[in-house]
Scaffold this motif. Structure first.
Motif, PDB file in Angstrom:
ATOM      1  N   TYR A 157       0.510  -1.304  -0.528  1.00  0.00           N
ATOM      2  CA  TYR A 157       0.080  -0.262  -0.286  1.00  0.00           C
ATOM      3  C   TYR A 157       0.325   1.532   0.030  1.00  0.00           C
ATOM      4  CZ  TYR A 157       0.489  -0.562   5.025  1.00  0.00           C
ATOM      5  OH  TYR A 157       1.083  -0.784   6.788  1.00  0.00           O
ATOM      6  N   PRO A 159       2.192   4.159  -2.020  1.00  0.00           N
ATOM      7  CA  PRO A 159       1.922   4.959  -3.385  1.00  0.00           C
ATOM      8  C   PRO A 159       3.177   5.033  -4.027  1.00  0.00           C
ATOM      9  CG  PRO A 159       0.924   6.335  -0.953  1.00  0.00           C
ATOM     10  CD  PRO A 159       1.949   4.985  -0.673  1.00  0.00           C
ATOM     11  N   THR A 160       3.597   4.676  -5.086  1.00  0.00           N
ATOM     12  CA  THR A 160       4.869   4.317  -6.277  1.00  0.00           C
ATOM     13  C   THR A 160       5.905   5.101  -5.915  1.00  0.00           C
ATOM     14  OG1 THR A 160       3.173   3.759  -7.879  1.00  0.00           O
ATOM     15  CG2 THR A 160       5.131   4.004  -8.822  1.00  0.00           C
ATOM     16  N   ASP A 180       4.788  -2.131  -3.306  1.00  0.00           N
ATOM     17  CA  ASP A 180       4.160  -0.753  -4.267  1.00  0.00           C
ATOM     18  C   ASP A 180       2.744  -1.239  -4.895  1.00  0.00           C
ATOM     19  OD1 ASP A 180       4.177   0.820  -6.433  1.00  0.00           O
ATOM     20  OD2 ASP A 180       5.335   0.536  -7.337  1.00  0.00           O
ATOM     21  N   GLY A 181       1.767  -0.165  -4.602  1.00  0.00           N
ATOM     22  CA  GLY A 181       0.668  -0.496  -4.420  1.00  0.00           C
ATOM     23  C   GLY A 181      -0.188   0.352  -5.323  1.00  0.00           C
ATOM     24  N   GLY A 182       0.314   0.770  -6.763  1.00  0.00           N
ATOM     25  CA  GLY A 182       0.658   1.768  -7.226  1.00  0.00           C
ATOM     26  C   GLY A 182       0.207   3.467  -6.320  1.00  0.00           C
ATOM     27  N   THR A 183      -0.787   4.059  -7.923  1.00  0.00           N
ATOM     28  CA  THR A 183      -0.252   5.454  -7.661  1.00  0.00           C
ATOM     29  C   THR A 183      -0.735   6.435  -6.718  1.00  0.00           C
ATOM     30  OG1 THR A 183      -1.030   5.787  -9.810  1.00  0.00           O
ATOM     31  CG2 THR A 183      -1.289   7.515  -9.253  1.00  0.00           C
ATOM     32  N   ASP A 187      -4.320   0.200  -5.634  1.00  0.00           N
ATOM     33  CA  ASP A 187      -4.057  -0.243  -6.336  1.00  0.00           C
ATOM     34  C   ASP A 187      -4.567  -1.875  -6.574  1.00  0.00           C
ATOM     35  OD1 ASP A 187      -3.744   1.801  -7.963  1.00  0.00           O
ATOM     36  OD2 ASP A 187      -2.453   1.222  -9.376  1.00  0.00           O
ATOM     37  N   VAL A 188      -4.016  -2.105  -5.401  1.00  0.00           N
ATOM     38  CA  VAL A 188      -3.766  -3.978  -5.487  1.00  0.00           C
ATOM     39  C   VAL A 188      -4.924  -4.153  -4.408  1.00  0.00           C
ATOM     40  CG1 VAL A 188      -2.852  -6.095  -4.527  1.00  0.00           C
ATOM     41  CG2 VAL A 188      -1.471  -4.120  -6.007  1.00  0.00           C
ATOM     42  N   ARG A 191      -8.470  -4.821  -6.535  1.00  0.00           N
ATOM     43  CA  ARG A 191      -8.320  -4.970  -6.664  1.00  0.00           C
ATOM     44  C   ARG A 191      -8.695  -6.610  -5.862  1.00  0.00           C
ATOM     45  NH1 ARG A 191      -3.115  -7.622  -9.176  1.00  0.00           N
ATOM     46  NH2 ARG A 191      -4.754  -8.995 -10.084  1.00  0.00           N
TER      47      ARG A 191
END
Length: 249
Positions: A157, A159-160, A180-183, A187-188, A191
């Motif tokens: 979790y 942010p990138t 890395d949980g994305g922007t 993100d994950v 999902r």
């Protein structure tokens, strides 16, 4: 070791002394630690919920704050018969839940996308547990749908853009996929929340960690997935756990 930046140098030195079998091995271990390798990777284990969890290089090191998630899960569903440890890493959460839940016969599954994590989890989880390699729910047997009482998902979790701000121990020596949980870091998580309801039994719970400032968006994602959202905070562990409960009917 203190010159290398180890804050708890004396404590770490004692641990390395107890772990090394020969003077040569001790020298090698000290050198690895001084170069920034996580202490847990150097000694080969991490303490978690009173258990000694085997941790190999390249595997995410279980954080002590995650003990709060385990306590929350076990106290909420002490009657759990089916448990899934998603994004299991070393399998620490699954192992701790298996030890914490009363009685015997818990049906335990764990999955991770990283082969080295799967290998490590198989060392840590009790006999009878199934450890599967694959992305999130993908490797789980279809027969689990609608049967899971506790779904613990220790998803990334961070942010990138903030991954580069993590201590070198994490960003250099732990897998990026575990961090890395994305922007926005969720993100994950989204999902997982989108599909969790189909796997949970009525009254089953999904639990995951997030940061305090991410909690509102995480709660919204839980609600969007059809689960009843809630959150708990442990100031002692600096831990925020979001819980999604599948309605009983």
């Amino acid at each position: 070791m203190r010159e290398a930046g180890c804050v708890f140098a004396e404590d770490e030195a004692e641990l390395l002394l107890s772990a090394a079998r020969t003077p040569a091995e001790l020298t090698a271990m000290v050198e690895r630690r001084a170069c920034g390798h996580p202490l847990e990777h150097v000694v080969g284990w991490a303490e978690f919920c009173g258990l000694r969890i085997a941790v190999e290089p390249g595997v995410f090191v279980p954080r002590r704050r995650t003990e709060f998630l385990v306590r929350r899960a076990a106290s909420t569903r002490p009657d759990a018969g089916v448990v899934v440890d998603l994004c299991c890493g070393s399998g620490a959460v699954g192992a701790a839940l298996a030890a914490a839940l009363p009685g015997t016969g818990v049906e335990l599954y764990a999955s991770d996308v990283e082969p080295v994590a799967v290998r490590c989890a198989r060392r840590n989880l009790p006999r009878g547990a199934r450890v599967l390699e694959g992305d999130l729910f993908e490797p789980l047997p279809g027969g689990l749908r609608g049967r899971v009482d506790i779904l613990a998902a220790n998803v990334p979790y961070v942010p990138t853009e903030e991954v580069g701000l993590l201590p070198a121990e994490a960003r250099v020596h732990e897998p990026l996929v575990a961090l890395d949980g994305g922007t926005d870091g969720l993100d994950v998580l989204r999902r997982v929340t989108a599909k969790a309801g189909g796997w949970l039994a009525p009254g089953g719970i999904l639990l995951f960690e997030t940061s305090e400032h991410q909690a509102p968006d995480a709660l919204a994602a839980v609600a969007d997935g059809g689960l009843v959202p809630g959150a708990d905070r442990c100031d002692e562990r600096y831990a925020t756990v979001v819980v999604g409960t599948k309605p009983a009917c």
